[in-house]
Write an enzyme that holds these catalytic residues in place. Structure first.
Site, PDB file in Angstrom:
ATOM      1  CE  LYS A   1      -3.440  -0.453   2.737  1.00  0.00           C
ATOM      2  NZ  LYS A   1      -4.205  -0.499   4.003  1.00  0.00           N
TER       3      LYS A   1
ATOM      4  CE  LYS B   1      -3.157  -3.227  10.307  1.00  0.00           C
ATOM      5  NZ  LYS B   1      -3.594  -2.224   9.338  1.00  0.00           N
TER       6      LYS B   1
ATOM      7  CB  THR C   1      -9.427   5.201   6.051  1.00  0.00           C
ATOM      8  OG1 THR C   1      -8.261   5.333   6.859  1.00  0.00           O
ATOM      9  CG2 THR C   1      -9.334   3.924   5.254  1.00  0.00           C
TER      10      THR C   1
ATOM     11  CB  SER D   1      -0.657   7.738   8.920  1.00  0.00           C
ATOM     12  OG  SER D   1      -1.685   7.283   9.765  1.00  0.00           O
TER      13      SER D   1
HETATM   14  P1  NAD Z   1     -13.528  -0.223  13.425  1.00  0.00           P
HETATM   15  O1  NAD Z   1     -13.217  -1.066  14.588  1.00  0.00           O
HETATM   16  O2  NAD Z   1     -13.654   1.243  13.628  1.00  0.00           O
HETATM   17  O3  NAD Z   1     -14.873  -0.724  12.719  1.00  0.00           O
HETATM   18  C1  NAD Z   1     -15.079  -2.040  12.289  1.00  0.00           C
HETATM   19  C2  NAD Z   1     -16.552  -2.198  11.918  1.00  0.00           C
HETATM   20  O4  NAD Z   1     -16.766  -3.494  11.390  1.00  0.00           O
HETATM   21  C3  NAD Z   1     -17.521  -2.030  13.071  1.00  0.00           C
HETATM   22  O5  NAD Z   1     -18.670  -1.340  12.631  1.00  0.00           O
HETATM   23  C4  NAD Z   1     -17.881  -3.475  13.441  1.00  0.00           C
HETATM   24  O6  NAD Z   1     -19.151  -3.583  14.062  1.00  0.00           O
HETATM   25  C5  NAD Z   1     -17.879  -4.087  12.058  1.00  0.00           C
HETATM   26  N1  NAD Z   1     -17.705  -5.536  12.072  1.00  0.00           N
HETATM   27  C6  NAD Z   1     -16.882  -6.295  12.843  1.00  0.00           C
HETATM   28  N2  NAD Z   1     -17.044  -7.592  12.548  1.00  0.00           N
HETATM   29  C7  NAD Z   1     -17.960  -7.648  11.568  1.00  0.00           C
HETATM   30  C8  NAD Z   1     -18.548  -8.695  10.821  1.00  0.00           C
HETATM   31  N3  NAD Z   1     -18.214  -9.973  11.033  1.00  0.00           N
HETATM   32  N4  NAD Z   1     -19.449  -8.367   9.864  1.00  0.00           N
HETATM   33  C9  NAD Z   1     -19.779  -7.077   9.652  1.00  0.00           C
HETATM   34  N5  NAD Z   1     -19.282  -6.054  10.309  1.00  0.00           N
HETATM   35  C10 NAD Z   1     -18.378  -6.345  11.251  1.00  0.00           C
HETATM   36  O7  NAD Z   1     -12.400  -0.537  12.322  1.00  0.00           O
HETATM   37  P2  NAD Z   1     -11.946   0.378  11.103  1.00  0.00           P
HETATM   38  O8  NAD Z   1     -10.784   1.169  11.548  1.00  0.00           O
HETATM   39  O9  NAD Z   1     -13.132   1.026  10.514  1.00  0.00           O
HETATM   40  O10 NAD Z   1     -11.359  -0.734  10.100  1.00  0.00           O
HETATM   41  C11 NAD Z   1     -12.195  -1.467   9.210  1.00  0.00           C
HETATM   42  C12 NAD Z   1     -11.353  -2.070   8.095  1.00  0.00           C
HETATM   43  O11 NAD Z   1     -10.625  -1.036   7.417  1.00  0.00           O
HETATM   44  C13 NAD Z   1     -10.283  -3.066   8.555  1.00  0.00           C
HETATM   45  O12 NAD Z   1     -10.100  -4.033   7.551  1.00  0.00           O
HETATM   46  C14 NAD Z   1      -9.030  -2.204   8.660  1.00  0.00           C
HETATM   47  O13 NAD Z   1      -7.837  -2.961   8.585  1.00  0.00           O
HETATM   48  C15 NAD Z   1      -9.236  -1.326   7.446  1.00  0.00           C
HETATM   49  N6  NAD Z   1      -8.482  -0.068   7.447  1.00  0.00           N
HETATM   50  C16 NAD Z   1      -8.609   0.808   8.474  1.00  0.00           C
HETATM   51  C17 NAD Z   1      -7.912   2.013   8.422  1.00  0.00           C
HETATM   52  C18 NAD Z   1      -8.065   3.060   9.476  1.00  0.00           C
HETATM   53  O14 NAD Z   1      -7.521   4.174   9.281  1.00  0.00           O
HETATM   54  N7  NAD Z   1      -8.785   2.831  10.553  1.00  0.00           N
HETATM   55  C19 NAD Z   1      -7.066   2.277   7.336  1.00  0.00           C
HETATM   56  C20 NAD Z   1      -6.982   1.364   6.293  1.00  0.00           C
HETATM   57  C21 NAD Z   1      -7.705   0.182   6.367  1.00  0.00           C
END
Ligand code: NAD
Length: 413
Positions: A91, A103, A187, A347
């Site tokens: 990425k 990570k 994001t 970031s």
């Molecule tokens: P978060 O913890 O804020 O939110 C995760 C969400 O997914 C919540 O709404 C939760 O209820 C839901 N969830 C969990 N298990 C689930 C399931 N089995 N089915 C459906 N929904 C489910 O996390 P986030 O930071 O929003 O990250 C989400 C994704 O994005 C991850 O794959 C993470 O690696 C990726 N990501 C995050 C960032 C960031 O800046 N936070 C950056 C790049 C990628």
């Protein structure tokens, strides 16, 4: 069955093969540089000591310090963290920012811990990895189950050990501690920019699209908010408690207000149909945005996907096998290493601001983010056209070429 990391490696090898790269030039990227397995004892509020399992993986520091989030989730395991670290390497190379990939994670359900227990766990985890992280070596950030408050605890613990105020050791911090304006939304905002770019290529307008979003956390929640404000019709959303669907479009501001109180979607009331997460993925919609966890679209459900475009806001939501089925069905997939790079791009901006001690306005951050994402999208699209491959393969080819160039400059013996 192949592990998530093994599947990722097959994607990398296929891209290297298509780009005609010699194995010598990329073989070192197939093995993570360093993996830490740690145990963190925490005295819980009831006086009992509980030992949690944690990890930090530095996949590559070829192009700069390892960079990547920390996940608190009950399913965290070494294969997942290793894969997430490697995705960060690719990425950062796709976005052309001077970082490698890392990570971390702890196997824990954060909602089961009190605030004090969570702080002790975070500080204990940081103490275990304190010699291996740093503003010039490895820079954590938020991921699933972690947020700005957790980053503040990490920065504070690290600063105590370093003997100096070191905000640049993590990104995604609270603003008073050196966080960047626009980081929380970065994001989700980047997901919107990536979606706009693919729609331009397809001569489509966002206002005419129906959208389904799986996951309503930092990424999915922000994406829902921004897409709604941009005039798109969001027909379905979900969280871990399940999903809701309305053909005429959901009231996103009300849903997000409900979520902000800490409640789940299953206690939200309104004029809609309740659906499962599985049903959400298989809805007839123009755009599907998986924003929760990896391995959601697999060989089991890929043939049932009816969206025309998938924007991978989550990391690794589509498996390698599913990818082949989607491609055969002409479903366009904008890959995670491009679509969700807004988070790591801002970031990087946060880190730059910390190091120079000069802070930017939110407008400046958002404009820089938009320019970076448009450029990354353009370059990936060019590779896609040159090699006549999927956007995922194109993104990996672009990243591999950057990484191989660096490797050659180092002349590893
Ligand atoms: P978060 O913890 O804020 O939110 C995760 C969400 O997914 C919540 O709404 C939760 O209820 C839901 N969830 C969990 N298990 C689930 C399931 N089995 N089915 C459906 N929904 C489910 O996390 P986030 O930071 O929003 O990250 C989400 C994704 O994005 C991850 O794959 C993470 O690696 C990726 N990501 C995050 C960032 C960031 O800046 N936070 C950056 C790049 C990628």
């Amino acid at each position: 069955m192949a592990s998530t990391y093994e599947k990722l490696l097959s994607t990398v090898k296929e891209a290297a093969h298509t780009a005609n790269l010699a194995e010598n030039d990329y073989i070192s990227l197939l093995s993570p540089e360093r993996e830490m397995h740690i145990s963190i004892p925490v005295k819980m509020d009831n006086g009992k000591i509980k030992v949690f399992k944690g990890y930090r993986v530095q996949h590559s520091t070829l192009r700069g310090p390892a960079k990547g989030g920390i996940r608190f989730h009950q399913d965290v395991n070494i294969d997942e963290v290793r894969s997430l670290a490697a995705w960060m390497t690719f990425k950062c190379a796709v976005a052309d920012i001077p970082y490698g990939g890392g990570k971390g994670g702890i196997c824990v359900t954060p909602s089961h811990l009190s605030e004090t227990e969570l702080e002790k766990l975070t500080r204990g985890y940081t103490r275990r990895i304190v010699s291996f992280i740093g503003p010039k070596t490895d820079i954590p950030a938020p991921d699933v189950g972690t947020n700005a408050r957790v980053m503040a605890w990490i920065a504070d613990t690290y600063s105590t050990y370093a003997g100096e105020f070191s905000p640049a050791v993590v990104t995604g911090k609270p603003l008073p501690l050196g966080g960047s304006k626009g980081r929380v939304e970065a994001t989700g905002r980047g997901v919107l920019f990536a979606t706009r770019e693919i729609l331009k290529k397809l001569n489509k307008s966002l206002k005419d699209q129906s959208i389904a979003i799986q996951g309503l956390g930092n990424v999915g929640g922000t994406a829902a908010d921004l897409f709604y404000k941009d005039g798109a019709k969001i027909i379905a959303v979900s969280d871990a408690s399940g999903g809701i669907y309305s053909e005429k479009g959901l009231d996103i501001p009300q849903i997000l207000k409900h979520k902000k109180t800490g409640k789940k979607l299953d206690s939200f009331e309104g004029d809609f149909k309740r659906i499962t997460n599985q049903e959400l993925l298989e809805l007839k919609t123009d755009i599907l945005i998986p924003s929760a966890l990896e391995n959601q679209i697999t060989e089991k459900n890929a043939a049932n996907i009816r969206a025309s475009i998938i924007i991978e806001a989550a990391n690794g939501p589509v498996t390698t096998e599913a990818d082949r089925i989607l491609e055969k069905n002409n479903i366009i997939c904008v890959p995670d290493v491009l679509a969700n790079s807004g988070g790591v791009i801002v970031s990087y901006f946060e880190w730059v601001q910390n190091l120079q001690g000069l802070y930017w306005t939110e407008e400046e951050v958002n404009n820089r983010l938009e320019n970076k994402m448009i450029e990354a999208f353009r370059l990936v699209w060019d590779v896609k056209e040159t090699y006549n491959v999927s956007m995922r393969k194109a993104a990996y080819i672009k990243a591999l070429k950057e990484l191989v160039e660096t490797q050659k400059a180092l002349n590893i013996i």
